[in-house]
Design a protein around this motif. Structure first.
Motif, PDB file in Angstrom:
ATOM      1  N   PHE A   1       0.830  -1.210   0.000  1.00 55.09           N
ATOM      2  CA  PHE A   1       0.000   0.000   0.000  1.00 55.09           C
ATOM      3  C   PHE A   1       0.865   1.262   0.000  1.00 55.09           C
ATOM      4  N   VAL A   2       0.427   2.246  -0.779  1.00 53.46           N
ATOM      5  CA  VAL A   2       1.072   3.563  -0.776  1.00 53.46           C
ATOM      6  C   VAL A   2      -0.041   4.595  -0.581  1.00 53.46           C
ATOM      7  N   PHE A   3       0.178   5.549   0.317  1.00 49.57           N
ATOM      8  CA  PHE A   3      -0.854   6.541   0.628  1.00 49.57           C
ATOM      9  C   PHE A   3      -0.368   7.955   0.321  1.00 49.57           C
ATOM     10  N   GLN A   4      -1.335   8.864   0.224  1.00 50.07           N
ATOM     11  CA  GLN A   4      -1.032  10.264  -0.053  1.00 50.07           C
ATOM     12  C   GLN A   4      -0.069  10.863   0.983  1.00 50.07           C
ATOM     13  N   SER A   5      -0.321  10.555   2.262  1.00 47.45           N
ATOM     14  CA  SER A   5       0.502  11.171   3.315  1.00 47.45           C
ATOM     15  C   SER A   5       1.537  10.186   3.856  1.00 47.45           C
ATOM     16  N   TYR A   6       1.966   9.266   3.024  1.00 45.08           N
ATOM     17  CA  TYR A   6       3.114   8.371   3.229  1.00 45.08           C
ATOM     18  C   TYR A   6       2.906   7.292   4.301  1.00 45.08           C
ATOM     19  N   HIS A   7       2.329   7.677   5.466  1.00 50.24           N
ATOM     20  CA  HIS A   7       2.083   6.713   6.548  1.00 50.24           C
ATOM     21  C   HIS A   7       3.351   5.964   6.963  1.00 50.24           C
ATOM     22  N   LEU A   8       4.460   6.687   7.087  1.00 54.07           N
ATOM     23  CA  LEU A   8       5.686   6.045   7.588  1.00 54.07           C
ATOM     24  C   LEU A   8       5.677   6.095   9.106  1.00 54.07           C
ATOM     25  N   LEU A   9       6.409   5.175   9.725  1.00 53.71           N
ATOM     26  CA  LEU A   9       6.521   5.207  11.183  1.00 53.71           C
ATOM     27  C   LEU A   9       7.606   6.217  11.541  1.00 53.71           C
ATOM     28  N   PRO A  10       7.238   7.283  12.285  1.00 52.52           N
ATOM     29  CA  PRO A  10       8.161   8.411  12.479  1.00 52.52           C
ATOM     30  C   PRO A  10       9.415   8.070  13.280  1.00 52.52           C
ATOM     31  N   VAL A  11       9.347   7.053  14.136  1.00 56.81           N
ATOM     32  CA  VAL A  11      10.518   6.743  14.972  1.00 56.81           C
ATOM     33  C   VAL A  11      11.494   5.796  14.280  1.00 56.81           C
ATOM     34  N   LEU A  12      11.120   5.283  13.115  1.00 50.83           N
ATOM     35  CA  LEU A  12      12.002   4.360  12.396  1.00 50.83           C
ATOM     36  C   LEU A  12      12.730   5.089  11.271  1.00 50.83           C
ATOM     37  N   SER A  13      13.940   4.626  10.960  1.00 50.70           N
ATOM     38  CA  SER A  13      14.693   5.180   9.835  1.00 50.70           C
ATOM     39  C   SER A  13      14.070   4.720   8.523  1.00 50.70           C
ATOM     40  N   ALA A  14      14.582   5.288   7.419  1.00 51.32           N
ATOM     41  CA  ALA A  14      14.091   4.891   6.094  1.00 51.32           C
ATOM     42  C   ALA A  14      14.227   3.381   5.914  1.00 51.32           C
ATOM     43  N   SER A  15      15.398   2.830   6.218  1.00 53.58           N
ATOM     44  CA  SER A  15      15.593   1.393   5.989  1.00 53.58           C
ATOM     45  C   SER A  15      14.749   0.553   6.948  1.00 53.58           C
ATOM     46  N   GLU A  16      14.564   1.032   8.184  1.00 49.11           N
ATOM     47  CA  GLU A  16      13.709   0.278   9.130  1.00 49.11           C
ATOM     48  C   GLU A  16      12.243   0.294   8.702  1.00 49.11           C
TER      49      GLU A  16
ATOM     50  N   ASN B   1       7.913  -7.003   0.035  1.00 43.45           N
ATOM     51  CA  ASN B   1       7.418  -8.384   0.136  1.00 43.45           C
ATOM     52  C   ASN B   1       7.197  -9.041  -1.213  1.00 43.45           C
ATOM     53  N   GLN B   2       7.579  -8.364  -2.284  1.00 40.29           N
ATOM     54  CA  GLN B   2       7.277  -8.831  -3.645  1.00 40.29           C
ATOM     55  C   GLN B   2       5.800  -9.178  -3.802  1.00 40.29           C
ATOM     56  N   PRO B   3       4.941  -8.173  -3.528  1.00 42.55           N
ATOM     57  CA  PRO B   3       3.497  -8.421  -3.568  1.00 42.55           C
ATOM     58  C   PRO B   3       3.009  -8.607  -4.997  1.00 42.55           C
ATOM     59  N   ARG B   4       1.840  -9.179  -5.154  1.00 43.40           N
ATOM     60  CA  ARG B   4       1.234  -9.315  -6.478  1.00 43.40           C
ATOM     61  C   ARG B   4       0.519  -8.024  -6.876  1.00 43.40           C
ATOM     62  N   LEU B   5       0.047  -7.270  -5.862  1.00 41.55           N
ATOM     63  CA  LEU B   5      -0.733  -6.065  -6.136  1.00 41.55           C
ATOM     64  C   LEU B   5      -0.302  -4.930  -5.213  1.00 41.55           C
ATOM     65  N   VAL B   6      -0.059  -3.762  -5.802  1.00 43.58           N
ATOM     66  CA  VAL B   6       0.185  -2.559  -5.002  1.00 43.58           C
ATOM     67  C   VAL B   6      -0.967  -1.594  -5.245  1.00 43.58           C
ATOM     68  N   ILE B   7      -1.547  -1.123  -4.150  1.00 44.90           N
ATOM     69  CA  ILE B   7      -2.657  -0.197  -4.190  1.00 44.90           C
ATOM     70  C   ILE B   7      -2.161   1.151  -3.693  1.00 44.90           C
ATOM     71  N   ALA B   8      -2.321   2.177  -4.527  1.00 47.97           N
ATOM     72  CA  ALA B   8      -1.804   3.500  -4.174  1.00 47.97           C
ATOM     73  C   ALA B   8      -2.948   4.511  -4.242  1.00 47.97           C
ATOM     74  N   ASP B   9      -3.249   5.143  -3.108  1.00 45.22           N
ATOM     75  CA  ASP B   9      -4.351   6.106  -3.048  1.00 45.22           C
ATOM     76  C   ASP B   9      -3.801   7.526  -3.099  1.00 45.22           C
ATOM     77  N   GLU B  10      -3.948   8.175  -4.237  1.00 44.25           N
ATOM     78  CA  GLU B  10      -3.462   9.546  -4.469  1.00 44.25           C
ATOM     79  C   GLU B  10      -2.008   9.709  -4.016  1.00 44.25           C
ATOM     80  N   PRO B  11      -1.102   8.865  -4.503  1.00 44.39           N
ATOM     81  CA  PRO B  11       0.276   8.877  -3.999  1.00 44.39           C
ATOM     82  C   PRO B  11       1.057  10.132  -4.366  1.00 44.39           C
ATOM     83  N   THR B  12       0.543  10.917  -5.331  1.00 44.30           N
ATOM     84  CA  THR B  12       1.308  12.090  -5.771  1.00 44.30           C
ATOM     85  C   THR B  12       0.612  13.400  -5.408  1.00 44.30           C
ATOM     86  N   ALA B  13      -0.482  13.316  -4.658  1.00 46.24           N
ATOM     87  CA  ALA B  13      -1.284  14.517  -4.407  1.00 46.24           C
ATOM     88  C   ALA B  13      -0.553  15.572  -3.574  1.00 46.24           C
TER      89      ALA B  13
END
Ligand SMILES: Nc1ncnc2c1ncn2[C@@H]1O[C@H](COP(=O)(O)OP(=O)(O)O)[C@@H](O)[C@H]1O
Ligand SMILES: [Mg+2]
Length: 245
Positions: free
Chosen positions: A101-116, A172-184
């Protein structure tokens, strides 16, 4: 064989197939019809835009495709398996193993680094440390962020954050990636780079992408354009016509 209908079929079941999907939301005494009658068939390697104005039902459709919400009526199959009747645990596993999944506002975990952040789905899946390290190194390189591996999201630009999110969605090498307004939330140049990056990675891995956008220019960069209007999907057919010629 019907040309223009089966040309994307690489054998095997479609990645995702929905028929006659209806979704309503109850708002007190009234009912909002978000999806009236939605049909969609995504094959392996499809790179599809779901285009439509705000309120046309894009997020509702993506939530149902992503097994995050259920429809009121209609049929949904993921990798040839009917989704109706699966319990929450089975749905979670199906999602975790096969979807990103990819979201408009990224939804990253703020306490983890990019690689984490990129590693996180592999931890949930219980992969060993060596597999995790190799896969994260590969992905972070592919999205061009090797130099920023140890940066936390608040030290990254919007475009860089979305690169992390794209890497995480694909780890995870998924079969499907769903992206909701990823560039907004991104400027046009960065947004274009993001679509091109997803396109390149999707083709390299054979991953299917379904990308909601209200931006014509981003939709035009996808291989298929599904127009969402008033809870129904109307596919632009030039691609099928072009391939039949
Ligand atoms: N949780 C909800 N409760 C009530 N109505 C909703 C909810 N989510 C979406 N809607 C309504 O459903 C319709 C489709 O919304 P949505 O799927 O978010 O469209 P889009 O992503 O294209 O903007 C809109 O009329 C919206 O107001
Ligand atoms: Mg939306």
């Amino acid at each position: 064989m019907k040309p223009g209908v089966t040309h994307r079929n690489h054998g095997g079941p479609p990645v995702l197939k929905m028929e006659n999907i209806r979704k309503t939301y109850d708002m007190g005494d009234t009912q909002v019809i978000a999806l009236k009658q939605a049909y969609l068939c995504l094959e392996a390697g499809d790179f599809a835009a779901l285009k439509g104005p705000s309120g046309s039902g894009k997020s509702t459709l993506l939530n149902i495709c992503g097994l995050l919400d259920s429809a009121n009526d209609g049929e949904l199959e993921f990798l040839g398996q009917p989704v109706a009747g699966l319990n929450n645990r089975q749905l979670t596993l199906l999602r975790r193993e096969n979807m990103g999944f990819v979201f408009q506002s990224y939804h990253l975990l703020p306490v983890l680094s990019a690689s984490e952040n990129i590693e996180y789905p592999l931890l949930l899946k219980g992969e060993d440390v060596k597999t995790r390290q190799n896969r994260v190194a590969e992905l972070i390189e592919q999205v061009g962020l090797s130099r920023f591996a140890h940066h936390r999201p608040d030290h990254l630009s919007g475009g860089q954050r979305q690169r992390v999110a794209i890497a995480r969605a694909l780890v995870n090498q998924p079969r499907l990636v769903i992206a909701d307004e990823p560039t907004a939330n991104l400027d046009t140049e960065t947004a274009t780079q993001m679509i091109e990056l997803m396109h390149a990675l999707g083709k390299a891995q054979g991953t299917t992408f379904l990308i909601a956008t209200h931006d014509e220019r981003m939709a035009a960069r996808c291989d298929r354009v599904l127009n969402m209007r008033d809870g129904e999907i109307h596919e632009t057919t030039e691609i099928a016509v072009h391939e039949m010629a």
